[in-house]
Design a protein around this motif. Structure first.
Motif, short mmCIF file in Angstrom:
data_model
loop_
_atom_site.label_atom_id
_atom_site.label_comp_id
_atom_site.label_asym_id
_atom_site.label_seq_id
_atom_site.Cartn_x
_atom_site.Cartn_y
_atom_site.Cartn_z
N ALA A 127 0.78 -1.25 0.00
CA ALA A 127 0.00 0.00 0.00
C ALA A 127 0.81 1.30 0.00
O ALA A 127 0.26 2.35 0.32
N GLU A 128 2.15 1.21 -0.29
CA GLU A 128 2.96 2.44 -0.22
C GLU A 128 2.82 3.09 1.15
O GLU A 128 2.88 4.31 1.30
N TRP A 129 2.60 2.26 2.13
CA TRP A 129 2.40 2.71 3.51
C TRP A 129 3.67 2.38 4.29
O TRP A 129 4.29 1.34 4.06
N GLU A 187 -3.14 -11.70 4.42
CA GLU A 187 -1.91 -11.43 3.68
C GLU A 187 -2.19 -10.51 2.49
O GLU A 187 -3.29 -9.99 2.34
N ASN A 188 -1.17 -10.31 1.66
CA ASN A 188 -1.34 -9.45 0.48
C ASN A 188 -0.25 -9.77 -0.54
O ASN A 188 0.93 -9.61 -0.23
N GLU A 189 -0.66 -10.26 -1.67
CA GLU A 189 0.29 -10.59 -2.74
C GLU A 189 1.46 -11.42 -2.21
O GLU A 189 2.61 -11.12 -2.48
N ASN A 259 -7.63 -3.18 -9.49
CA ASN A 259 -7.50 -2.64 -10.83
C ASN A 259 -6.92 -1.24 -10.63
O ASN A 259 -7.60 -0.35 -10.11
N TRP A 260 -5.68 -1.05 -10.99
CA TRP A 260 -4.97 0.19 -10.65
C TRP A 260 -5.49 1.35 -11.49
O TRP A 260 -5.32 1.39 -12.71
N SER A 261 -6.11 2.31 -10.80
CA SER A 261 -6.75 3.43 -11.50
C SER A 261 -5.74 4.45 -11.98
O SER A 261 -6.07 5.37 -12.72
N TRP A 263 -1.43 5.33 -10.57
CA TRP A 263 -0.29 4.76 -9.86
C TRP A 263 0.15 5.79 -8.83
O TRP A 263 -0.23 6.96 -8.91
N TYR A 264 0.96 5.36 -7.89
CA TYR A 264 1.45 6.30 -6.87
C TYR A 264 2.61 7.12 -7.43
O TYR A 264 3.25 6.73 -8.40
N THR A 265 2.87 8.25 -6.80
CA THR A 265 3.99 9.11 -7.20
C THR A 265 5.14 8.91 -6.24
O THR A 265 4.93 8.82 -5.03
N TYR A 296 -11.52 -0.98 -7.78
CA TYR A 296 -10.56 0.05 -8.21
C TYR A 296 -9.60 0.36 -7.09
O TYR A 296 -10.00 0.79 -6.00
N TYR A 297 -8.35 0.16 -7.37
CA TYR A 297 -7.30 0.54 -6.41
C TYR A 297 -6.56 1.69 -7.04
O TYR A 297 -5.84 1.50 -8.00
N MET A 298 -6.76 2.90 -6.65
CA MET A 298 -7.63 3.42 -5.60
C MET A 298 -8.87 4.06 -6.24
O MET A 298 -8.80 4.50 -7.37
N SER A 316 1.30 13.10 -1.22
CA SER A 316 0.05 12.89 -1.96
C SER A 316 -0.04 11.43 -2.40
O SER A 316 0.93 10.85 -2.89
N TYR A 317 -1.22 10.84 -2.20
CA TYR A 317 -1.47 9.49 -2.71
C TYR A 317 -2.68 9.59 -3.65
O TYR A 317 -3.57 8.77 -3.62
N ASP A 318 -2.65 10.62 -4.45
CA ASP A 318 -3.79 10.92 -5.32
C ASP A 318 -4.14 9.76 -6.26
O ASP A 318 -5.30 9.43 -6.46
N TYR A 319 -3.11 9.18 -6.86
CA TYR A 319 -3.25 7.94 -7.63
C TYR A 319 -3.99 8.09 -8.96
O TYR A 319 -4.31 7.14 -9.62
N ASP A 320 -4.31 9.33 -9.32
CA ASP A 320 -5.18 9.57 -10.49
C ASP A 320 -6.51 8.82 -10.34
O ASP A 320 -7.09 8.32 -11.31
C1 GAL Z 1 0.04 -3.84 -5.17
C2 GAL Z 1 -0.17 -3.91 -3.67
C3 GAL Z 1 -0.84 -2.64 -3.19
C4 GAL Z 1 -0.13 -1.45 -3.72
C5 GAL Z 1 -0.06 -1.52 -5.24
C6 GAL Z 1 0.67 -0.38 -5.87
O1 GAL Z 1 0.94 -4.78 -5.59
O2 GAL Z 1 -0.96 -5.01 -3.34
O3 GAL Z 1 -0.86 -2.64 -1.79
O4 GAL Z 1 1.15 -1.43 -3.19
O5 GAL Z 1 0.63 -2.66 -5.60
O6 GAL Z 1 0.06 0.81 -5.59
#
Ligand code: GAL
Length: 723
Positions: A127-129, A187-189, A259-261, A263-265, A296-298, A316-320
């Motif tokens: 989560a870029e956390w 878990e996650n991935e 579904n990546w809307s 991406w992070y910066t 939709y992530y995010m 910013s975690y705007d993510y578009d």
């Molecule tokens: C995925 C992950 C998310 C987030 C995303 C990138 O692989 O499960 O938590 O990191 O990538 O924004």
């Protein structure tokens, strides 16, 4: 008792029992969330579910109702969130479920809006956390190894997971209890990690799945990117495209958790984006291929307040995302997807009751038809050609399909939507200056080895081991004695992330790494005077890694070598010298960012420092009228942190400009390799969100700590408006 009386009371008991049995039956039916090969079932009904990620600590509780409402109006059924362990248990056994971490409140607000929740407990979240969601204390549990078949890790992971499940149960938030939670995640991935580490990874996967299920949450568990998700646990897909994903059992539905809307910066990178047409296309393609759950992530990315951002990730975690960082709909994405959701819902009964039949309509064109026994019919006409549109004939009618697009025919006749035809408004939000500020400044001290330090030792220590992430900053200080004035080259190798160098209290310069390569080398001529010289190195962390095999072992800080080259006596290696350490800036320990701490030092009002490293700036301002979201324009500044009324907005670093791959967008089909990126040469992040709920009408205290030097007169308050 008379016979009739006895009969009466017997029948009363019978009636009561019957009612009770009926209640049990109906309640267990209505409580039932499960799945079959096609879809998640709620109350035994298969559902096509549209979901969006909104991470509660990335906005304020005051923003939540509006974000949730916008998600609902955007056509979502589900809100998905991770659970952020390090926010909830900042120190071992001390819990925080208040403010932005009020998970129960967030879930209840979603319930009130009539939406469902997908709760991804993790507790690893990526989560870029910061630290992928793990508390930093976890790293110091004796014998621990993260995310593998390790006793101490499993014990702590189970304790936290159970705590969350129990809390949700106690608040009656699972669907079988009448609550909104229909899905969970453990878990996650983890799949790619397991693949890398082999047997212990496999054992851990099985343990995690069993542990999760033993908690009796009463809803299905998913494991994303986990091809071998055991038993009832559903493996799901994450990515820009997932149309070819196949679950690992014929009895599991095809689900897409991320579904990546956009991406992070990252600091130093261009701002990524994803065209509305492409994300709509990816969703339609997934659904036409039998998918039944898309998240939709995010959906709203928000802000990494405080030190919550992962390594080199911007504040910013705007993510578009369809809802922008500030909570405003991003057009045309928001409405284009809303229209898509409406079209998909028009097809729902056909989608859940029939399997798609594919026919070719041309070389790069296909029809996917869902035709049920009860007579409902839905068709998806796809054109995969990235360059040319296509005229196709389907059931005797002609359809024109733009390149890289899918048309949805809700009754197998009428086109109700095409993913490339955007009728949504194409407006942009913009930032307008509201006011400047009048500043006061205070220069923090540059500590030295013989001054005030936390401790001294021989050699160089890893940064997080010393700071425990209680501050971004760690000072490394040593002294060197030379007989006469000299100009050697000081070379400092650091594991990351940013280094500011001072000699005898004078700033020499800065070096920094990047997300791709956090390590850095500072190498520059320095002036030494005869006698004692004080070398003070300020190492700054920019968040802890949130992903990677055993990322808990990644190192930060000055690990050496540190050398002075070209001295009359040749080269001195300072790596094993005596070093003194000091955690954090003095201003941090004085609480200069708080109302109570601000008066503990003298502030200069007449000659406000400019281009001055280690400078604190403060000002007060009144809140502008209206409801437009607010931000601070930091483009004239270097790097540091900022606070409003004691609340940390996060790290600023506008001096780190976008470089590398920029200004390209080649999404059709190869999007996953080439993300669309904004222009180079601009700050990766210029504006910093100030939530209105942190403000009072007058006398708001804005404090900026600047590490390397900037011009505070260029800072302004801006508002964000849709145009
Ligand atoms: C995925 C992950 C998310 C987030 C995303 C990138 O692989 O499960 O938590 O990191 O990538 O924004």
């Amino acid at each position: 008792m008379s016979k009739t009386k006895m009969w009466e009371s017997k029948s009363m008991i019978m009636l009561f029992m019957l009612t009770y049995i009926c209640y049990l039956l109906t309640s267990s039916v209505s409580a039932n969330v499960w799945y079959d090969n096609k879809a998640i079932t709620i109350n035994k009904q298969r559902r096509i579910l549209l979901s969006g990620s909104i991470h509660y600590p990335r906005s304020t509780p005051e923003m939540w109702p509006d974000l949730i409402q916008k998600a609902k109006e955007g056509g979502l059924d589900v809100i998905q969130t991770y659970v952020f362990w390090n926010g909830h248990e900042p120190s071992l056994g001390k819990f925080n479920f208040e403010g932005r971490y009020d998970l129960v409140k967030f879930v209840k607000l979603i319930q009130q809006a009539g939406l469902y929740v997908h709760l991804r407990i993790g507790p690893f979240v990526c989560a870029e956390w910061n630290f992928g969601g793990f508390p930093v204390w976890l790293k110091y549990v004796p014998g621990i190894e993260f995310r593998t078949n390790n006793g101490p890790f499993k014990e702590k992971m189970q304790a936290f997971t159970a705590k969350i499940v129990d809390m949700m149960k106690a608040e009656k938030l699972f669907h079988w209890q009448g609550g909104p939670i229909i899905l969970s995640q453990i878990e996650n991935e983890y799949g790619p990690v397991e693949w890398e580490i082999g047997a212990p990874g496999k054992a851990y996967t099985n343990w995690a799945a069993q542990m999760a299920q033993s908690l009796n949450a009463g809803v299905p568990w998913v494991m994303c990117k986990q091809d071998d998700a055991p038993g009832d646990v559903i493996n799901t897909c994450n990515g820009f495209y997932c149309e070819n994903f196949v679950p690992n059992s014929k009895s599991k539905p095809k689900m897409w958790t991320e579904n990546w809307s956009g991406w992070y910066t990252e600091f130093g990178g261009a701002v990524p984006y994803r065209p509305a047409e492409d994300i709509a296309f990816s969703v339609a393609r997934f659904i036409q291929n039998g998918g039944s759950f898309v998240n939709y992530y995010m959906y709203h990315g928000g802000t990494n307040f405080g030190n919550t951002a992962g390594r080199f990730v911007t504040t910013s975690y705007d993510y578009d995302a369809p809802i922008d960082e500030y909570g405003l709909p991003r057009e045309p994405k928001y409405t284009h997807l809303k229209n898509l959701h409406r079209a998909i819902k028009m097809c729902e009964s056909a989608l859940v009751s029939a399997d798609p039949k594919m026919t070719k309509l041309g070389k790069n064109q296909e029809a996917h038809v869902f035709s049920s026994n009860s007579g409902s019919c839905a068709a998806f006409l796809a054109n995969y050609d990235t360059q040319s549109s296509a005229k196709v004939t389907f059931r005797g009618s002609q359809y024109e399909l733009p390149p890289w697009s899918i048309s949805i025919l809700s009754d197998c006749k009428k086109e109700v939507y095409n993913t490339a035809r955007v009728s949504a408004p194409r407006y942009h939000s913009k930032m307008t200056t509201v006011s400047g500020f009048s500043w006061q400044s205070h220069i923090d001290e540059t500590p030295s080895a013989d001054g005030d330090s936390t401790f001294s030792a021989t050699g160089l220590y890893e940064q997080t081991n010393v700071t425990r992430d209680n501050s971004d900053y760690l000072w490394y200080m040593t002294n060197v004695n030379v007989k006469s004035a000299e100009e050697p080259i000081l070379t400092v190798m650091s594991a990351g992330h940013v280094l500011h160098v001072f000699v005898n209290g004078h700033y020499q310069g800065t070096a920094y790494g990047s997300l791709e390569k956090p390590q850095l080398t500072f190498s520059q001529k320095v002036q030494l005077r005869p006698g004692l010289n004080k070398i003070s190195l300020l190492s700054a962390a920019v968040g802890l890694a949130n992903v990677g095999k055993h990322f808990e072992r990644y190192k930060q800080g000055v690990l050496g070598p540190v050398t002075l080259n070209g001295l009359k006596e040749g080269t001195w290696d300072l790596t094993r010298s005596k070093w003194s350490y000091k955690v954090g800036m003095k201003g941090e320990s004085l609480g200069l960012h708080t109302f109570s701490g601000t008066s503990s030092v003298e502030w200069d009002q007449s000659a406000v420092a400019q281009k001055q490293p280690l400078a604190w700036y403060k000002t007060t301002f009144s809140t502008p009228a209206g409801n437009d979201p607010l931000a601070i324009d930091m483009s004239s500044m270097g790097k540091g942190q900022m606070w409003i009324n004691g609340e940390s907005i996060g790290r600023h670093w506008p001096a780190n400009k976008a470089k590398g791959k920029c200004g390209q967008c080649n999404y059709a089909g190869i999007y996953s390799e080439t993300k669309c990126l904004g222009e180079c040469g601009h700050p990766s992040q210029r504006w910093y969100h100030v939530p209105r709920s942190w403000l009072r009408p007058n006398g708001n205290l804005l404090v900026v700590f600047e590490e390397m030097g900037g011009n505070p007169r260029g800072i302004s308050l801006v508002k964000r408006t849709a145009m």
